[in-house]
Design an enzyme around this catalytic site. Structure first.
Site, mmCIF file in Angstrom:
data_model
loop_
_atom_site.group_PDB
_atom_site.id
_atom_site.type_symbol
_atom_site.label_atom_id
_atom_site.label_comp_id
_atom_site.label_asym_id
_atom_site.label_seq_id
_atom_site.Cartn_x
_atom_site.Cartn_y
_atom_site.Cartn_z
ATOM 1 N N LYS A 153 0.688 -1.121 0.192
ATOM 2 C CA LYS A 153 0.109 0.030 -0.227
ATOM 3 C C LYS A 153 0.981 1.162 0.085
ATOM 4 C CE LYS A 153 -4.137 -1.826 0.712
ATOM 5 N NZ LYS A 153 -5.334 -1.658 -0.458
ATOM 6 N N LYS A 250 -14.684 -6.636 -5.997
ATOM 7 C CA LYS A 250 -14.636 -6.831 -4.622
ATOM 8 C C LYS A 250 -16.213 -7.427 -4.394
ATOM 9 C CE LYS A 250 -10.761 -5.023 -2.926
ATOM 10 N NZ LYS A 250 -10.617 -3.662 -2.495
#
EC number: 5.1.1.-
Length: 336
Positions: A153, A250
């Protein structure tokens, strides 16, 4: 069917930070659908970015409980149409759809991937996520969890330096997720450096609606770019086609396994690379994702691996990334 709702607060092993937030715990809703002595489980987490709370999901389900419980589960697809007519939020739909799919498989006595006619012997390896922290802390996390593929990230002033430092400690594949924190110029500039550092692709570098910027990135980036925040629901797949090399689906965002399977089909038709990602969730949600593995190019299903303690059993991910599918049918889930 009988329905039961359970709220849990999942404690994380480490503070999890991305470009827009940090957290040490995650609230999640588990939906239990039971029929004929079998119980299917589904999950959806709260999410401030998408304005969803556990209370909102529970309220929607409780308000429609009679219509849900009276339905005879002939197929998850038909049940999904029934749920959509109630105007439920996508996260709520996901929890119910995952539970219905798990229950349907258990009633059929088969795992979902087998019902769908896919072969579980070949599948992509999940990445393990290293959240934003100090460089020293990110190195510590990497050393603590040796893994073949990492998602890193980013979204800081030291992004390239972070990857350069992490590369000193592993030969693993790197994937970069900037969570909308970069500009088109930054992305194009960073891409060649990151490619040399063994980065496989970039996930959602720009803001979700920056289509003009993504056009430049798609044309000029030396690394493939995968949509996440830009690809939420089924209609987004075709929209993302000209601007990305692939999509990250997702389940919570799109509404569950049923729409995700349609998104996979559409993505294949468009020649897109396909990935399914997770939230910070338990093995309830992760085991549902695992049923899609044979259909994917990439997967991010490390959510339960980031927890101090899981609340369910199901699919097991070994230290080398190998997935052990449970003998229990459906998604193979049992609450602990």
């Amino acid at each position: 069917m009988q329905i039961a709702l359970k709220k849990y607060t999942l404690k994380l092993a480490h503070t999890f930070t991305i470009s827009r937030e940090s957290r040490d715990e995650q609230d999640t809703l588990i939906v239990c659908l039971s029929h004929d002595g079998k119980t299917g489980y589904g999950e959806a987490t709260s999410n401030p970015y998408y304005g969803i709370t556990i209370e909102k999901m529970m309220g929607e389900i409780e308000s429609n409980s009679a219509a849900i419980e009276s339905y005879e589960l002939d197929s998850p697809e038909n049940f999904y149409e029934h749920l959509e007519s109630m105007g439920l939020h996508k996260f709520t739909l996901c929890a119910l759809d995952l539970a219905a799919n798990d229950l349907f498989g258990k009633l059929q006595g088969k795992p979902l991937y087998e019902i769908w006619g896919t072969d579980s012997s070949r599948y992509p390896t999940t990445n393990y996520t290293i959240g934003i922290a100090s460089i020293d802390k990110m190195v510590e996390k990497l050393k603590e969890k040796p893994w073949p593929v990492y998602k890193i990230k980013l979204g800081t002033k030291e992004d390239v330096a972070i990857v350069q430092e992490l590369r000193k400690y592993t030969d693993a594949i790197f994937r970069i997720d900037a969570n909308t924190a970069w500009t088109a110029e930054e992305t194009i500039k960073n891409a060649p450096i990151l490619k040399e550092l063994g980065v496989e692709f970039l996930e959602q570098p720009l803001k979700a609606d920056d289509w003009e910027g993504m056009k430049l990135v798609r044309e000029q980036s030396v690394l493939p770019v995968i949509a996440d925040e830009s690809c939420i629901v089924e209609s987004d797949v075709e929209k993302c086609g000209p601007y990305f090399h692939g999509i990250n689906i997702k389940l919570t965002k799109c509404g569950g396994l049923t729409p995700a399977r349609r998104m996979i089909k559409k993505g294949r038709e468009l020649g897109l690379q396909l990935m399914v990602g997770c939230m910070t969730e338990s093995s309830v949600g992760i085991s549902a994702i695992a049923q899609l593995l044979p259909q994917l190019d990439y997967v991010d299903m490390d959510g339960a691996m980031l927890l101090k303690e899981d609340i369910a059993s199901g699919v097991t991910i070994l230290e080398n990334g190998e997935v052990i599918f449970p003998k229990l049918p459906g998604s193979g889930i049992q609450l602990l």
